[in-house]
Design an enzyme around this catalytic site. Structure first.
Site, short mmCIF file in Angstrom:
data_model
loop_
_atom_site.label_atom_id
_atom_site.label_comp_id
_atom_site.label_asym_id
_atom_site.label_seq_id
_atom_site.Cartn_x
_atom_site.Cartn_y
_atom_site.Cartn_z
CG HIS A 72 -124.68 -16.01 58.46
ND1 HIS A 72 -125.59 -15.18 59.09
CD2 HIS A 72 -125.41 -17.04 57.97
CE1 HIS A 72 -126.80 -15.68 58.99
NE2 HIS A 72 -126.73 -16.81 58.31
CG ASP A 119 -124.45 -12.36 60.67
OD1 ASP A 119 -123.89 -12.29 59.55
OD2 ASP A 119 -125.31 -13.23 60.94
CB SER A 215 -129.49 -16.35 56.96
OG SER A 215 -129.45 -17.40 57.89
#
Length: 268
Positions: A72, A119, A215
């Site tokens: 992502h 992911d 992230s």
């Protein structure tokens, strides 16, 4: 009766992987602490470029030419995909270290959104890294290495608190935080998970968490013989550090075959 020693099952990406001198200094990334120089030599800064704007994510060195991160990270909120990416290695300061050229990035072929799983992404650098005290690979955790009911350490240069505007000032110094790894049974009533829950693991520690900008960064656990292994990749959660909202991480052990297939071999 004698018992068989409990040796770690970590996948060794290189002979010296996971030898980081981690010593988490505080109990207060959200409510974390400043990391020390060379404490996390596998940590890198990932800078994806989407629509001319540079974002920020974390990542980890797993081989001399390969970085592990989240899929992502390569999309903005409108779904636009990154056209290029840069990687900075070798420093616990966001603005320091070495900017490394990237040859390509590989997203998991079935990734759609964070809450559906998969992911995960790989970045191939244009040339091999030279390992040193500040640039080292992390081992990849197998299923047996996930410390359910125990502790793991997350790191990153993300927001120190949830910021819906995305305008907060990010820390210059890498942040570290110790988190409690909870079971999927404890996690699933509190947050939406992929249908296949083997794709993720969760942490829940009141008022401590990874946040925006972290992230793609690593969640690591200490193994029996003193090495560290990456068991998770920062993926998603609801805001940051809310007391009853888990953080969700891509479960690295579920993707070791995918990683080896895409990095070319199982060799160091």
């Amino acid at each position: 009766m004698t018992q068989t020693p409990n040796f770690s099952m970590a996948y060794l990406t290189t002979d010296n992987c996971g030898s980081a001198p981690i010593s988490v200094a505080g109990t207060r990334i959200v409510n974390g602490s400043d990391a020390s120089a060379e404490e996390y030599p596998y940590q890198v800064l990932v800078l994806p470029v989407v629509q001319g704007r540079v974002g920020i994510c974390g990542g980890s060195i797993i081989k001399k030419r390969w970085i592990l991160t989240a899929a992502h990270c390569f999309f903005d909120r409108s779904g636009n995909k990154a056209s290029s990416v840069f990687v900075r290695v070798g420093s616990f300061k966001q603005s320091e270290g070495t900017l490394v050229a990237v040859q390509r990035f590989i997203l998991h072929e079935t990734y759609v959104s964070t809450d559906q799983g998969d992911d995960i992404a790989l970045i191939e650098l244009a040339q091999d890294l030279t390992f040193s005290s500040s640039v080292q690979p992390i081992c990849l955790g197998q299923e047996a290495d996930i410390p359910f009911g125990g502790k793991a350490v997350a790191t990153g240069w993300g927001d120190l608190q949830f910021d819906i505007t995305g305008t907060s000032e990010l820390p210059e110094t890498l942040q570290e935080v110790v988190l409690d790894v909870i079971t999927i049974a404890a996690c699933s009533p509190l947050v939406g998970l992929p249908i296949d829950t083997n794709k993720v693991i969760c942490t829940l520690t009141p008022y401590k968490d990874a946040c925006q900008g972290d992230s793609g960064g690593p969640l690591v656990a200490k193994l029996c013989e003193g090495r560290w292994a990456q068991v998770g990749i920062v993926s998603y959660g609801f805001e940051c550090a809310r007391p009853n909202n888990p953080g969700v991480y891509t479960r690295v052990s579920n993707y070791i075959t995918w990683i080896n297939t895409n990095t070319g071999s199982t060799a160091c």
